[in-house]
Scaffold this motif. Structure first.
Motif, short mmCIF file in Angstrom:
data_model
loop_
_atom_site.label_atom_id
_atom_site.label_comp_id
_atom_site.label_asym_id
_atom_site.label_seq_id
_atom_site.Cartn_x
_atom_site.Cartn_y
_atom_site.Cartn_z
N ALA A 27 28.24 49.85 31.91
CA ALA A 27 27.03 49.12 31.54
C ALA A 27 26.85 47.88 32.41
CB ALA A 27 27.08 48.72 30.06
N LEU A 28 27.93 47.17 32.69
CA LEU A 28 27.86 45.98 33.54
C LEU A 28 27.50 46.35 34.97
CD1 LEU A 28 30.96 44.05 32.20
CD2 LEU A 28 28.56 43.41 31.89
N GLN A 29 28.06 47.44 35.47
CA GLN A 29 27.76 47.87 36.83
C GLN A 29 26.33 48.39 36.94
OE1 GLN A 29 31.18 50.44 37.51
NE2 GLN A 29 32.14 48.84 38.75
N GLY A 30 25.74 48.77 35.82
CA GLY A 30 24.37 49.26 35.82
C GLY A 30 23.33 48.17 35.69
N MET A 31 23.78 46.91 35.59
CA MET A 31 22.82 45.81 35.50
C MET A 31 22.02 45.72 36.79
SD MET A 31 24.81 42.63 33.61
CE MET A 31 25.64 42.17 35.11
N PRO A 32 20.77 45.28 36.70
CA PRO A 32 19.98 45.11 37.93
C PRO A 32 20.67 44.16 38.90
CG PRO A 32 18.61 44.83 35.98
CD PRO A 32 20.03 44.92 35.51
N GLY A 33 20.44 44.36 40.19
CA GLY A 33 21.06 43.54 41.21
C GLY A 33 20.65 42.08 41.16
N ASN A 34 19.50 41.79 40.51
CA ASN A 34 19.05 40.39 40.44
C ASN A 34 19.63 39.66 39.23
OD1 ASN A 34 17.56 41.56 38.40
ND2 ASN A 34 15.57 41.12 39.30
N VAL A 35 20.60 40.27 38.56
CA VAL A 35 21.35 39.62 37.48
C VAL A 35 22.78 39.44 37.97
CG1 VAL A 35 22.22 39.85 35.12
CG2 VAL A 35 19.90 40.62 35.66
N ALA A 36 23.22 38.20 38.04
CA ALA A 36 24.57 37.90 38.54
C ALA A 36 25.61 38.11 37.44
CB ALA A 36 24.63 36.46 39.04
N LEU A 37 26.78 38.59 37.84
CA LEU A 37 27.89 38.79 36.91
C LEU A 37 29.07 37.96 37.40
CD1 LEU A 37 29.28 40.23 34.53
CD2 LEU A 37 29.83 42.09 36.12
N TYR A 38 29.59 37.13 36.51
CA TYR A 38 30.72 36.26 36.83
C TYR A 38 31.83 36.50 35.81
CZ TYR A 38 27.18 33.66 39.45
OH TYR A 38 26.17 33.31 40.29
N ALA A 39 33.07 36.25 36.24
CA ALA A 39 34.23 36.33 35.34
C ALA A 39 35.14 35.15 35.65
CB ALA A 39 34.97 37.64 35.54
N LEU A 40 35.68 34.55 34.62
CA LEU A 40 36.55 33.38 34.77
C LEU A 40 37.94 33.84 35.22
CD1 LEU A 40 36.41 30.31 34.44
CD2 LEU A 40 37.24 30.61 32.12
N ASP A 41 38.39 33.28 36.35
CA ASP A 41 39.65 33.73 36.96
C ASP A 41 40.86 33.54 36.05
OD1 ASP A 41 39.77 30.95 37.21
OD2 ASP A 41 40.43 30.97 39.30
N GLU A 42 40.92 32.43 35.34
CA GLU A 42 42.07 32.17 34.47
C GLU A 42 42.19 33.23 33.37
OE1 GLU A 42 42.95 28.75 31.35
OE2 GLU A 42 43.24 28.07 33.42
N ASP A 43 41.06 33.65 32.84
CA ASP A 43 41.09 34.66 31.77
C ASP A 43 41.42 36.04 32.31
OD1 ASP A 43 40.55 32.77 29.79
OD2 ASP A 43 38.41 32.89 30.15
N LEU A 44 40.98 36.35 33.51
CA LEU A 44 41.38 37.61 34.14
C LEU A 44 42.88 37.63 34.36
CD1 LEU A 44 38.56 37.93 36.81
CD2 LEU A 44 38.93 39.50 34.89
N ALA A 45 43.42 36.55 34.90
CA ALA A 45 44.85 36.47 35.18
C ALA A 45 45.68 36.55 33.89
CB ALA A 45 45.17 35.18 35.93
N ALA A 46 45.22 35.90 32.83
CA ALA A 46 45.96 35.91 31.57
C ALA A 46 46.04 37.31 30.96
CB ALA A 46 45.30 34.96 30.58
#
Length: 99
Positions: free
Chosen positions: A49-68
C-alpha cells in the motif's frame, strides 16, 4: 495546503495507516515513527500500500525506530533523523499526528 502526517502505531494493531492513506493529498507526506515502521516489512500488504502511493506523496521513516526494530527502509522511503524530523514539521503547512 500540504500536510505532514505522522504515524506511530503498528499497522498490525489498528486501521490508522489505511485511514491515513485514504486522506493523503498531492504534496502531502507520511512520516512513520515508532511501531509504524513495521509497515515497511517486506512481503506485507502494508508495504504494498505504501509503495502504491502516488509519487507526489513523500514517505519518510525515522532512522532510530528502524534501527531499534532491525528494519531497513525500502527505496520508496527516505530515512530521516530527529533533526530532519523537526525540519519536516516546519516544511509543511500543517502537521497531523495520528494519535
Amino acid at each position: 495546503m500540504a500536510i505532514l502526517h505522522i504515524l506511530s502505531h503498528s499497522p498490525f494493531t489498528d486501521s490508522r495507516l489505511s485511514s491515513c492513506l485514504r486522506l493523503l493529498g498531492a504534496g502531502d507526506a507520511l512520516l512513520l515513527t515508532g511501531d509504524a515502521v513495521y509497515a515497511l516489512q517486506s512481503g506485507t500488504a502494508h508495504l504494498q500500500a505504501l509503495q502504491g502511493m502516488p509519487g507526489n506523496v513523500a514517505l519518510y521513516a525515522l532512522d532510530e525506530d528502524l534501527a531499534a526494530r532491525a528494519l531497513q527502509a525500502p527505496e520508496r522511503a527516505l530515512v530521516v533523523d530527529y533533526a530532519q524530523f523537526v525540519e519536516l514539521c516546519t516544511r509543511y503547512d500543517k502537521v497531523n499526528s495520528w494519535l
